[in-house]
Design a protein around this motif. Sequence first.
Motif, PDB file in Angstrom:
ATOM      1  N   PRO A 131      46.724  27.713  36.476  1.00 57.27           N
ATOM      2  CA  PRO A 131      47.205  26.913  35.281  1.00 57.27           C
ATOM      3  C   PRO A 131      47.238  28.034  34.159  1.00 57.27           C
ATOM      4  O   PRO A 131      46.880  29.078  34.259  1.00 57.27           O
ATOM      5  CB  PRO A 131      46.127  26.149  34.972  1.00 57.27           C
ATOM      6  N   ALA A 132      48.141  27.581  33.236  1.00 56.42           N
ATOM      7  CA  ALA A 132      48.319  28.694  32.018  1.00 56.42           C
ATOM      8  C   ALA A 132      47.091  29.253  31.318  1.00 56.42           C
ATOM      9  O   ALA A 132      47.103  30.197  31.022  1.00 56.42           O
ATOM     10  CB  ALA A 132      49.183  28.013  31.006  1.00 56.42           C
ATOM     11  N   ARG A 133      45.877  28.399  31.127  1.00 51.71           N
ATOM     12  CA  ARG A 133      44.827  28.852  30.531  1.00 51.71           C
ATOM     13  C   ARG A 133      43.991  29.958  31.318  1.00 51.71           C
ATOM     14  O   ARG A 133      43.267  30.605  30.720  1.00 51.71           O
ATOM     15  CB  ARG A 133      43.838  27.647  30.625  1.00 51.71           C
ATOM     16  N   GLU A 134      44.472  30.325  32.410  1.00 54.14           N
ATOM     17  CA  GLU A 134      43.952  31.580  33.233  1.00 54.14           C
ATOM     18  C   GLU A 134      44.771  32.638  33.010  1.00 54.14           C
ATOM     19  O   GLU A 134      44.173  33.565  33.600  1.00 54.14           O
ATOM     20  CB  GLU A 134      43.850  31.185  34.791  1.00 54.14           C
ATOM     21  N   ALA A 135      45.795  32.777  32.276  1.00 52.79           N
ATOM     22  CA  ALA A 135      46.841  33.855  32.467  1.00 52.79           C
ATOM     23  C   ALA A 135      45.767  35.158  31.694  1.00 52.79           C
ATOM     24  O   ALA A 135      46.126  36.232  32.238  1.00 52.79           O
ATOM     25  CB  ALA A 135      47.914  33.503  31.425  1.00 52.79           C
ATOM     26  N   PRO A 136      44.940  34.853  30.674  1.00 49.98           N
ATOM     27  CA  PRO A 136      44.256  36.077  30.064  1.00 49.98           C
ATOM     28  C   PRO A 136      43.322  36.515  31.174  1.00 49.98           C
ATOM     29  O   PRO A 136      43.311  37.641  31.041  1.00 49.98           O
ATOM     30  CB  PRO A 136      43.477  35.542  28.926  1.00 49.98           C
ATOM     31  N   GLN A 137      43.156  35.885  32.162  1.00 52.83           N
ATOM     32  CA  GLN A 137      42.077  36.576  33.173  1.00 52.83           C
ATOM     33  C   GLN A 137      42.930  37.624  34.039  1.00 52.83           C
ATOM     34  O   GLN A 137      42.137  38.524  34.554  1.00 52.83           O
ATOM     35  CB  GLN A 137      41.536  35.623  33.915  1.00 52.83           C
ATOM     36  N   TRP A 138      44.129  37.518  34.143  1.00 51.72           N
ATOM     37  CA  TRP A 138      44.888  38.701  34.778  1.00 51.72           C
ATOM     38  C   TRP A 138      44.987  39.856  33.811  1.00 51.72           C
ATOM     39  O   TRP A 138      44.930  40.988  34.720  1.00 51.72           O
ATOM     40  CB  TRP A 138      46.296  38.069  34.974  1.00 51.72           C
ATOM     41  N   SER A 139      44.747  39.825  32.727  1.00 48.17           N
ATOM     42  CA  SER A 139      44.403  41.196  32.028  1.00 48.17           C
ATOM     43  C   SER A 139      43.319  41.975  32.548  1.00 48.17           C
ATOM     44  O   SER A 139      43.474  43.104  32.332  1.00 48.17           O
ATOM     45  CB  SER A 139      44.653  40.657  30.478  1.00 48.17           C
ATOM     46  N   LEU A 140      42.264  41.151  32.551  1.00 49.11           N
ATOM     47  CA  LEU A 140      41.034  41.791  32.998  1.00 49.11           C
ATOM     48  C   LEU A 140      41.216  42.261  34.573  1.00 49.11           C
ATOM     49  O   LEU A 140      40.644  43.523  34.736  1.00 49.11           O
ATOM     50  CB  LEU A 140      39.747  40.885  32.944  1.00 49.11           C
ATOM     51  N   LEU A 141      41.997  41.319  35.406  1.00 50.26           N
ATOM     52  CA  LEU A 141      41.843  41.809  36.846  1.00 50.26           C
ATOM     53  C   LEU A 141      42.788  43.329  36.849  1.00 50.26           C
ATOM     54  O   LEU A 141      42.521  44.243  37.435  1.00 50.26           O
ATOM     55  CB  LEU A 141      42.839  40.680  37.666  1.00 50.26           C
ATOM     56  N   ALA A 142      44.048  43.249  36.044  1.00 46.13           N
ATOM     57  CA  ALA A 142      44.757  44.612  35.733  1.00 46.13           C
ATOM     58  C   ALA A 142      43.984  45.679  35.437  1.00 46.13           C
ATOM     59  O   ALA A 142      44.251  46.824  35.960  1.00 46.13           O
ATOM     60  CB  ALA A 142      46.180  44.352  35.059  1.00 46.13           C
ATOM     61  N   ALA A 143      43.101  45.490  34.505  1.00 50.11           N
ATOM     62  CA  ALA A 143      42.330  46.481  33.887  1.00 50.11           C
ATOM     63  C   ALA A 143      41.366  47.164  35.162  1.00 50.11           C
ATOM     64  O   ALA A 143      41.125  48.258  34.936  1.00 50.11           O
ATOM     65  CB  ALA A 143      41.536  46.077  32.617  1.00 50.11           C
ATOM     66  N   VAL A 144      40.689  46.275  35.823  1.00 51.90           N
ATOM     67  CA  VAL A 144      40.009  46.470  36.920  1.00 51.90           C
ATOM     68  C   VAL A 144      40.558  47.424  37.940  1.00 51.90           C
ATOM     69  O   VAL A 144      40.239  48.686  38.379  1.00 51.90           O
ATOM     70  CB  VAL A 144      39.291  45.642  37.718  1.00 51.90           C
ATOM     71  N   ALA A 145      41.669  47.173  38.143  1.00 52.01           N
ATOM     72  CA  ALA A 145      42.704  47.932  39.244  1.00 52.01           C
ATOM     73  C   ALA A 145      42.809  49.273  38.510  1.00 52.01           C
ATOM     74  O   ALA A 145      43.026  50.364  39.144  1.00 52.01           O
ATOM     75  CB  ALA A 145      43.888  47.138  39.436  1.00 52.01           C
ATOM     76  N   LEU A 146      43.481  49.378  37.355  1.00 50.80           N
ATOM     77  CA  LEU A 146      43.765  50.643  36.550  1.00 50.80           C
ATOM     78  C   LEU A 146      42.381  51.697  36.469  1.00 50.80           C
ATOM     79  O   LEU A 146      42.586  52.858  36.819  1.00 50.80           O
ATOM     80  CB  LEU A 146      44.415  50.130  35.168  1.00 50.80           C
ATOM     81  N   ALA A 147      41.379  50.902  36.231  1.00 51.31           N
ATOM     82  CA  ALA A 147      40.053  51.880  36.162  1.00 51.31           C
ATOM     83  C   ALA A 147      39.867  52.270  37.335  1.00 51.31           C
ATOM     84  O   ALA A 147      39.486  53.474  37.551  1.00 51.31           O
ATOM     85  CB  ALA A 147      38.984  50.730  35.389  1.00 51.31           C
ATOM     86  N   GLU A 148      39.943  51.945  38.429  1.00 51.75           N
ATOM     87  CA  GLU A 148      39.394  52.271  39.521  1.00 51.75           C
ATOM     88  C   GLU A 148      40.670  53.392  40.171  1.00 51.75           C
ATOM     89  O   GLU A 148      40.245  54.489  40.610  1.00 51.75           O
ATOM     90  CB  GLU A 148      39.619  51.234  40.831  1.00 51.75           C
ATOM     91  N   ALA A 149      41.790  53.173  39.867  1.00 49.70           N
ATOM     92  CA  ALA A 149      43.108  54.194  40.108  1.00 49.70           C
ATOM     93  C   ALA A 149      42.757  55.468  39.240  1.00 49.70           C
ATOM     94  O   ALA A 149      43.051  56.687  39.567  1.00 49.70           O
ATOM     95  CB  ALA A 149      44.357  53.371  39.771  1.00 49.70           C
ATOM     96  N   ALA A 150      42.458  55.235  37.932  1.00 52.66           N
ATOM     97  CA  ALA A 150      42.221  56.290  36.956  1.00 52.66           C
ATOM     98  C   ALA A 150      40.778  57.147  37.513  1.00 52.66           C
ATOM     99  O   ALA A 150      40.889  58.452  37.447  1.00 52.66           O
ATOM    100  CB  ALA A 150      41.972  55.928  35.631  1.00 52.66           C
TER     101      ALA A 150
END
Length: 262
Positions: free
Chosen positions: A77-96
């Motif tokens: 649902p649309a209300r969960e869209a902001p959570q994907w920012s946190l998911l992307a940040a975790v992936a980026l932090a691990e890659a960095a």
Amino acid sequence: MSGGGEGPAAPVAWRLERHVALPSTADLLAARAESGAAEGLAILAGEQLAGRGRAGRGWASPPGNLYLSVLLRPASPAREAPQWSLLAAVALAEAAGAVLADPAAVRLKWPNDLLVGGAKAAGILVESALTATGGIAWLGLGFGVNLAHAPALPDRPTATLGGVETPERFAARLLQRLGHWVSVQREGGFAPVRAAWLRFGPGAGEAITVRGLPQPGGFAGLAEDGSLLLEIGGRRQAIPAGEILSQGNDRGNARGNAQGNV
């Protein structure tokens, strides 16, 4: 976010497009998404001529840094869209963390800025379109990462990841971690993503200033939906979205849900 019960989630089948230069990877991704492109499209540019962030803010895009946008089509649902920012940040932090001599130098500023040694080294732009029934039709995750160059900002320090990897190699590393966390989310919901973000987030009680709040608050974790939790005047307050002006010793102006110049 919806969770498991249906067996292992199928991995994302990434399809990487490489471009020498583009006006904006986010703009091209959005056009492809609206034209019906399948999930897994990833667009990498060696240079952006009109890189952009939230509300039309410019994004300095010299050659040598990472400019990557990826397409997902989550059944959320649309209300969960902001959570994907946190998911992307975790992936980026691990890659960095995998390319730095000191992985512990990597920290996250809610919801989507990456810090190295307290200085901003990357940002994430999340854009989406909705279905007629209020679901997410498509979701675009845009990554801007200072691999080799740290464009100067007037209000905060900037950093790089040391120039140890090319954009192509780092893109492959990032897509691998992003695919992992998409699978985790689809099997287990948002809870494991939230726990992972907290490993890179502020320390308990760390002072955070949010525009519009009368005083700084102490970091008190993340709510189950990903909202920022602050202790302010003896009361816990949830911040679903906002503009963080400072975090701990950082006196910069990091904008929640924005990809500005890094």
